[in-house]
Design a protein around this motif. Structure first.
Motif, PDB file in Angstrom:
ATOM      1  N   VAL A  68       0.860  -1.200   0.000  1.00 35.37           N
ATOM      2  CA  VAL A  68       0.000   0.000   0.000  1.00 35.37           C
ATOM      3  C   VAL A  68       0.888   1.239   0.000  1.00 35.37           C
ATOM      4  O   VAL A  68       0.753   2.155  -0.826  1.00 35.37           O
ATOM      5  N   LEU A  69       1.870   1.248   0.901  1.00 31.68           N
ATOM      6  CA  LEU A  69       2.734   2.438   0.996  1.00 31.68           C
ATOM      7  C   LEU A  69       3.460   2.669  -0.326  1.00 31.68           C
ATOM      8  O   LEU A  69       3.521   3.796  -0.830  1.00 31.68           O
ATOM      9  N   ALA A  70       3.973   1.587  -0.907  1.00 29.26           N
ATOM     10  CA  ALA A  70       4.748   1.760  -2.142  1.00 29.26           C
ATOM     11  C   ALA A  70       3.856   2.339  -3.235  1.00 29.26           C
ATOM     12  O   ALA A  70       4.212   3.329  -3.894  1.00 29.26           O
ATOM     13  N   THR A  71       2.657   1.758  -3.387  1.00 30.01           N
ATOM     14  CA  THR A  71       1.796   2.281  -4.467  1.00 30.01           C
ATOM     15  C   THR A  71       1.434   3.737  -4.198  1.00 30.01           C
ATOM     16  O   THR A  71       1.497   4.592  -5.097  1.00 30.01           O
ATOM     17  N   VAL A  72       1.119   4.067  -2.944  1.00 31.73           N
ATOM     18  CA  VAL A  72       0.743   5.464  -2.652  1.00 31.73           C
ATOM     19  C   VAL A  72       1.905   6.381  -3.020  1.00 31.73           C
ATOM     20  O   VAL A  72       1.752   7.384  -3.733  1.00 31.73           O
ATOM     21  N   THR A  73       3.111   5.998  -2.597  1.00 30.79           N
ATOM     22  CA  THR A  73       4.257   6.887  -2.851  1.00 30.79           C
ATOM     23  C   THR A  73       4.487   7.058  -4.340  1.00 30.79           C
ATOM     24  O   THR A  73       4.574   8.185  -4.842  1.00 30.79           O
ATOM     25  N   LEU A  74       4.521   5.933  -5.061  1.00 29.93           N
ATOM     26  CA  LEU A  74       4.883   6.028  -6.484  1.00 29.93           C
ATOM     27  C   LEU A  74       3.781   6.744  -7.267  1.00 29.93           C
ATOM     28  O   LEU A  74       4.064   7.641  -8.080  1.00 29.93           O
ATOM     29  N   SER A  75       2.526   6.437  -6.951  1.00 23.62           N
ATOM     30  CA  SER A  75       1.460   7.085  -7.747  1.00 23.62           C
ATOM     31  C   SER A  75       1.462   8.585  -7.467  1.00 23.62           C
ATOM     32  O   SER A  75       1.359   9.421  -8.374  1.00 23.62           O
ATOM     33  N   SER A  76       1.659   8.969  -6.217  1.00 19.27           N
ATOM     34  CA  SER A  76       1.626  10.417  -5.948  1.00 19.27           C
ATOM     35  C   SER A  76       2.880  11.075  -6.520  1.00 19.27           C
ATOM     36  O   SER A  76       2.833  12.229  -6.961  1.00 19.27           O
ATOM     37  N   ALA A  77       4.007  10.343  -6.558  1.00 16.77           N
ATOM     38  CA  ALA A  77       5.192  10.942  -7.201  1.00 16.77           C
ATOM     39  C   ALA A  77       4.900  11.169  -8.688  1.00 16.77           C
ATOM     40  O   ALA A  77       5.178  12.242  -9.236  1.00 16.77           O
ATOM     41  N   LEU A  78       4.255  10.168  -9.316  1.00 16.25           N
ATOM     42  CA  LEU A  78       3.881  10.367 -10.736  1.00 16.25           C
ATOM     43  C   LEU A  78       2.965  11.568 -10.848  1.00 16.25           C
ATOM     44  O   LEU A  78       3.132  12.432 -11.716  1.00 16.25           O
ATOM     45  N   GLY A  79       2.013  11.654  -9.932  1.00 15.02           N
ATOM     46  CA  GLY A  79       1.081  12.786  -9.979  1.00 15.02           C
ATOM     47  C   GLY A  79       1.833  14.097  -9.878  1.00 15.02           C
ATOM     48  O   GLY A  79       1.601  15.038 -10.631  1.00 15.02           O
ATOM     49  N   ALA A  80       2.813  14.142  -8.972  1.00 15.15           N
ATOM     50  CA  ALA A  80       3.552  15.400  -8.782  1.00 15.15           C
ATOM     51  C   ALA A  80       4.221  15.813 -10.082  1.00 15.15           C
ATOM     52  O   ALA A  80       4.340  16.997 -10.387  1.00 15.15           O
ATOM     53  N   VAL A  81       4.615  14.808 -10.877  1.00 11.02           N
ATOM     54  CA  VAL A  81       5.396  15.149 -12.086  1.00 11.02           C
ATOM     55  C   VAL A  81       4.457  15.430 -13.252  1.00 11.02           C
ATOM     56  O   VAL A  81       4.716  16.309 -14.065  1.00 11.02           O
ATOM     57  N   LEU A  82       3.335  14.732 -13.313  1.00 11.60           N
ATOM     58  CA  LEU A  82       2.566  14.806 -14.568  1.00 11.60           C
ATOM     59  C   LEU A  82       1.364  15.736 -14.462  1.00 11.60           C
ATOM     60  O   LEU A  82       0.831  16.181 -15.461  1.00 11.60           O
ATOM     61  N   LEU A  83       0.905  16.057 -13.268  1.00 12.09           N
ATOM     62  CA  LEU A  83      -0.362  16.802 -13.161  1.00 12.09           C
ATOM     63  C   LEU A  83      -0.240  18.182 -13.796  1.00 12.09           C
ATOM     64  O   LEU A  83       0.794  18.836 -13.672  1.00 12.09           O
ATOM     65  N   LYS A  84      -1.265  18.596 -14.446  1.00 11.77           N
ATOM     66  CA  LYS A  84      -1.253  19.910 -15.117  1.00 11.77           C
ATOM     67  C   LYS A  84      -1.348  21.009 -14.074  1.00 11.77           C
ATOM     68  O   LYS A  84      -0.539  21.921 -14.017  1.00 11.77           O
ATOM     69  N   ASN A  85      -2.353  20.926 -13.193  1.00  8.61           N
ATOM     70  CA  ASN A  85      -2.588  22.039 -12.274  1.00  8.61           C
ATOM     71  C   ASN A  85      -1.445  22.083 -11.257  1.00  8.61           C
ATOM     72  O   ASN A  85      -1.128  21.101 -10.586  1.00  8.61           O
ATOM     73  N   LEU A  86      -0.816  23.235 -11.115  1.00  6.19           N
ATOM     74  CA  LEU A  86       0.398  23.348 -10.303  1.00  6.19           C
ATOM     75  C   LEU A  86       0.129  22.978  -8.851  1.00  6.19           C
ATOM     76  O   LEU A  86       0.848  22.200  -8.235  1.00  6.19           O
ATOM     77  N   THR A  87      -0.950  23.525  -8.276  1.00  5.06           N
ATOM     78  CA  THR A  87      -1.191  23.262  -6.849  1.00  5.06           C
ATOM     79  C   THR A  87      -1.473  21.788  -6.624  1.00  5.06           C
ATOM     80  O   THR A  87      -1.026  21.203  -5.643  1.00  5.06           O
ATOM     81  N   HIS A  88      -2.203  21.150  -7.563  1.00  5.25           N
ATOM     82  CA  HIS A  88      -2.457  19.715  -7.382  1.00  5.25           C
ATOM     83  C   HIS A  88      -1.144  18.951  -7.435  1.00  5.25           C
ATOM     84  O   HIS A  88      -0.907  18.019  -6.648  1.00  5.25           O
ATOM     85  N   ALA A  89      -0.255  19.371  -8.369  1.00  6.44           N
ATOM     86  CA  ALA A  89       1.042  18.673  -8.454  1.00  6.44           C
ATOM     87  C   ALA A  89       1.756  18.774  -7.112  1.00  6.44           C
ATOM     88  O   ALA A  89       2.294  17.792  -6.575  1.00  6.44           O
ATOM     89  N   LEU A  90       1.717  19.975  -6.535  1.00  3.38           N
ATOM     90  CA  LEU A  90       2.435  20.176  -5.271  1.00  3.38           C
ATOM     91  C   LEU A  90       1.843  19.278  -4.191  1.00  3.38           C
ATOM     92  O   LEU A  90       2.558  18.644  -3.407  1.00  3.38           O
ATOM     93  N   LEU A  91       0.512  19.185  -4.158  1.00  7.80           N
ATOM     94  CA  LEU A  91      -0.101  18.404  -3.070  1.00  7.80           C
ATOM     95  C   LEU A  91       0.185  16.927  -3.250  1.00  7.80           C
ATOM     96  O   LEU A  91       0.374  16.205  -2.261  1.00  7.80           O
TER      97      LEU A  91
END
Lengths: 400, 193, 101, 217
Positions: free
Chosen positions: B10-33
């Protein structure tokens, strides 16, 4: 006495043992063993929050020469219920331009640290929900999450005032987090560990009268540390003279301008819960946690101290006007921070003189030196920060 | 699948998916969160490795301080990408090239780890117990690592002062306010003496 | 029990995600975010090897110092980004090509 | 020029008390308030409204009301001269004169409406009324559930007896009655109406107000 004192501990072990006898799998009983104190915390502290809102309005009323709420129930005791219901019934308006994700997530993220923080406080003799050897550090780490949540609240509602309010409260929380940590450092230096149970047991001594004298607040560095910690704690939780973020007179309601209904109640809950947690930690660090003469059970001592500190917070709220932004920042950076730094130095001196000079002379010398050092810095800092002296007002136009 | 392995996954998937989100998300604030979420995830991984102190410091430093730094940076440079903060990625060619290299590097690393003959990597039982208590770290910091400790504090002060000097608003000399010796009172309105 | 390799794989993937971010993002702040991710992945490796290798305190000290440096680095980096933004009115890495200042 | 100011600031700082005593003094004040409020009840000034009611000051005014002497219809002092309608700043009074079949004015209002939501309680209508017909009431519990029509008071709701006027504003009512009585007495040389009429009790002024306007015209 012992029975009442350990009532909760025995209850929990009784429940766990009956479950085991029922033949539940061991990981389930372990889970239940952990969930029980958590549910206790989640029930008791929101109840304290409800009682606190009533207490606050009653005390503020009496301070301002009026009765507090007295319509809802005897002495207005049902006022929190009325407030709660009102909050639930109010329509929850989300501004159209708001960033739905941030706007919705912010109140949840504000409450989460406020509740998680209680997991590390020792409520009574061996009554600690979670005891790690980094408990104090965990406390500050978790409470720094609410800074981000405030930003999300301010930023998500796309409203000039809430953004300004969010920026102000972030700046305030960051600049007061420093003196807060530095005020706790002396306690860690003396106790030698970050584990809060050890901090409490370091302040405990036997004997009816004995258990009072060993509290850290009675040492010079402890007293100054307690004051700095308490004031920085109040500022950290946006209370009373430091509630600039939601100063109605200036920027409507700061970061929670665009919130109504239940989400607003969550912000309200989070503020009070973190105020309770901060006074709880102040009690543990400086007022000897659950130590106290055997007359009352240990957990009652702990709650008594929390209630006393909260009453002082309410009293201060009823007395002092709100600070301006620059005064707020100036007070933290130019007064509290240097004071707590010198406090750490004074603790070192205190500890060293006590260690090197044996017996009572050492104790007295340590007390004297530390007290003098701290008094001098206090007066010196006050002199520096004293603003322009308030002169008689001159009316230039009057004499035309 | 013991409880611990489930937790780790669970921890690994949460970390990796949110890291991907940080890199790929369009909206800047969402990327930061999502970056903040990945910091939490890695703090969780530190806890699962029984390194509580580093996990707590991770939360305190990254979430409490660095994320707020990023927040202020985003706030101060909002106008650049317009309000929605949507980002046009690099031109098509640049993106593909960049993406390709990253994927290749990732695949190489993972392949290397999986094929490593060394028993250390695969034998789960090698996890030692103990170590990593705060007292031990404190002692080490104050005794054998005292010099790097002082150098780190120097570095932090230098960075602090440098950052403030760089980011400070240049005060144009011309616009300095008149000498403030006498309180700058507004001239009387209307009344011509 | 969790083998060391799983931790290393997670760290490696995190590192490559950071690399992806550095190579494809146009906004200077997002570059710093990806660099933070890569340093975080490195920390994860340190602690993983510490737990499975020799349980000696120096690994944690090293990870601590790397967190300190990451903090200092992001502070200065962001100060630079803000100064550049104030000058060039954009943080778009592509547009910051002119060297005449 | 700055030298004296500098000294002033300097010795002001000298005299400045030990830092923090100001805070403690402030806390002492609120503590005294808090403790005091439990001991002497004089401190707590709030009146528990529905149960305890403070007696209203005499010249407290709220919305206007019309005065009648005996008969609510015939004894109404108002002669629909519309001075108050004109004078009213927010224009919240509406009057329609009553005409008989031949179109002659009966000197009585057929319709007299006051919109309480618009009325700003200024009392100008009471001041300008030459016939002491409209006065300011001290009735303030006017809240209703319906927002519009119930707030528009018609003639019947507005008209109240002179006794009520005496009850809420005794001195003012007595002065008004004396004035009316004096006006009713014809000028001394022509008809030496005995002073007794002046002392006639209030009920007699009905005829007085009816006769007074003819005299003036």
């Amino acid at each position: 006495m012992e029975a009442i004192d350990q009532i909760f501990v025995n209850a929990k072990s009784f429940i766990v043992s009956t479950l085991e006898s029922l033949g539940l799998p061991d990981w389930l009983t372990l889970l239940i063993g952990m969930v029980l104190p958590a549910t206790l915390v989640v029930i008791v502290f929101p109840a304290t929050f409800a009682f606190l809102t009533w207490l606050e309005r009653k005390i503020l009323g009496r301070i301002q020469n009026r009765y507090g709420p007295n319509r809802t129930g005897p002495w207005g005791i049902l006022q929190p219920v009325a407030d709660g219901l009102k909050m639930l019934i109010k329509e929850d308006i989300v501004p159209r331009a708001a960033d739905k994700l941030l706007h919705g997530l912010a109140p949840i993220l504000v409450v989460v640290p406020a509740v998680v923080v209680f997991a590390f406080l020792p409520f009574g003799r061996n009554m600690v929900p979670a005891d790690t050897d980094v408990a104090l550090l965990f406390f500050f780490a978790v409470s720094s999450i609410s800074t981000l949540a405030l930003f999300m609240a301010g930023w998500g509602s796309r409203n000039k005032y809430s953004r300004l309010g969010a920026m102000r409260s972030i700046a305030q929380m960051i600049s007061y987090e420093l003196p807060l940590l530095l005020a706790a450092v002396p306690v860690v230096m003396i106790v030698g560990s970050l584990r809060l149970t050890e901090v409490v047991s370091a302040q405990a001594t036997e004997g009816f009268f004995g258990s009072f004298t060993n509290w850290f607040v009675f040492t010079p560095w402890g007293f100054v540390g307690f004051l700095a910690f308490f004031v920085a704690g109040m500022a950290e939780t946006n209370r009373s003279p430091f509630d600039l973020a939601e100063g109605e007179s200036e920027i409507i309601a700061g970061f929670h301008t665009e919130y109504s209904g239940f989400k607003f109640a969550l912000f309200f809950l989070a503020e009070y819960l973190s105020a309770i947690a901060m006074s709880g930690l102040a009690a543990v660090l400086f007022l000897g946690g659950w130590n106290g003469p055997e007359v009352l059970p240990s957990w009652l001592w702990f709650f008594g101290k929390i209630m006393v500190l909260l009453t002082i917070m309410i009293w201060i709220r009823g007395t002092f006007p709100r600070l301006r932004v620059d005064q707020l920042m100036g007070f933290s950076w130019k007064f509290l921070l240097p004071l707590s730094l010198v406090n750490i130095f004074a603790t070192g001196v205190w500890f060293w003189t006590r260690a090197s000079i044996p017996g009572f002379a050492g104790k007295a010398a340590a007390f004297g030196i530390a007290a003098v050092v701290l008094l001098v810095t206090y007066v010196f800092l006050a002199r520096i920060n004293a603003g322009p002296a308030v002169q008689k007002r001159t009316y230039r136009y009057a004499d035309l | 699948m013991t409880l611990e392995q489930i937790g780790f996954l669970v921890l690994a998937t949460v970390t990796l998916s949110s890291a991907l989100g940080a890199v790929l998300l369009k909206n800047l604030t969402h990327a930061l969160l999502s970056l903040v979420l990945s910091f939490f995830g890695s703090a969780g991984l530190f806890f699962s490795l029984h390194a509580e102190f580093i996990g707590v410091v991770q939360i305190l430093v990254y979430v409490g301080a660095i994320a707020v730094l990023f927040v202020f940076a985003i706030v101060l440079t909002r106008e650049a990408q317009g309000d929605a903060g949507t980002l046009r990625h690099l031109g098509g060619r640049g993106k593909i090239l960049g993406g390709l290299t990253a994927v290749v590097v990732g695949a190489l690393l993972v392949r290397m780890i999986l094929l490593a003959p060394h028993k250390l990597l695969t034998d789960a039982a090698r996890a030692q117990e103990g170590g990593g208590t705060v007292g031990e770290i404190g002692m080490a910091l104050m005794t054998s690592y005292i010099v790097p400790f002082e150098v780190a504090s120097l570095l932090l002060t230098a960075a602090l002062v440098g950052a403030i000097v760089i980011a400070l608003n240049e005060v144009k000399p011309a616009a300095s306010t008149p000498a403030a010796s006498s309180p700058p009172l507004a001239p009387p309105i209307g009344r011509v003496r | 029990m969790i083998p060391l390799s799983s931790y290393l794989i997670v760290a490696a993937l995190m590192f490559s995600i950071g690399l992806l971010g550095v190579l494809t993002r146009r906004n200077a702040i997002l570059l710093l975010v990806s660099i933070e991710l890569m340093m975080n992945a490195a920390n994860l490796n340190f602690i993983a090897f510490w737990r499975y290798g020799s349980v000696d305190v120096s690994a944690q000290i090293f990870a601590l110092f790397s967190i300190v440096i990451a903090g200092a680095e992001s502070a200065v980096g962001l100060a630079l980004v803000i100064a550049i933004y104030r000058h060039m009115k954009s943080v778009n890495v592509e547009e910051l090509k002119s060297l005449h200042g | 020029m700055s030298d004296p100011k500098h000294d002033a600031e300097h010795d002001a700082k000298e005299k400045a008390p030990f830092a923090g005593t100001g805070l403690i003094k402030g806390m002492a004040v609120t503590a005294k308030n808090f403790v005091g409020s439990y001991f002497d009840k004089k401190r707590l000034t709030t009146v528990q409204y529905p149960e305890e009611r403070e007696t209203l000051k005499e010249n407290f005014r709220n919305v206007p009301f019309l005065i009648f002497d005996q008969d609510p219809e015939a004894g109404l002092r108002c002669v629909a001269c519309k001075i108050c309608e004109i004078e009213c700043p927010p224009q919240c009074i509406y009057i329609e004169l009553e005409l008989d079949e031949k179109g002659q004015s009966l000197k009585r209002p057929k319709v007299f409406d006051v919109d309480f939501t618009v009325c700003m309680n200024c009392g100008i209508c009471a001041e300008t009324c030459p016939f002491e017909a409209i006065k300011m009431d001290s009735e303030f519990e006017l809240s209703t559930t319906d927002r519009f029509l119930s707030q528009l008071a018609d003639k019947h709701k507005l008209s109240k007896s002179n006794e009520y006027y005496h009850q809420i504003k005794p001195t003012e009512a007595a002065a008004v009655d004396a004035k009316l009585a004096a006006k009713k007495k014809p000028p001394p040389p022509k008809a030496a109406a005995p002073a007794a009429t002046a002392s006639a009790p209030a009920p007699a002024p009905a005829s007085a107000s009816a006769s007074a306007p003819e005299e003036k015209k």
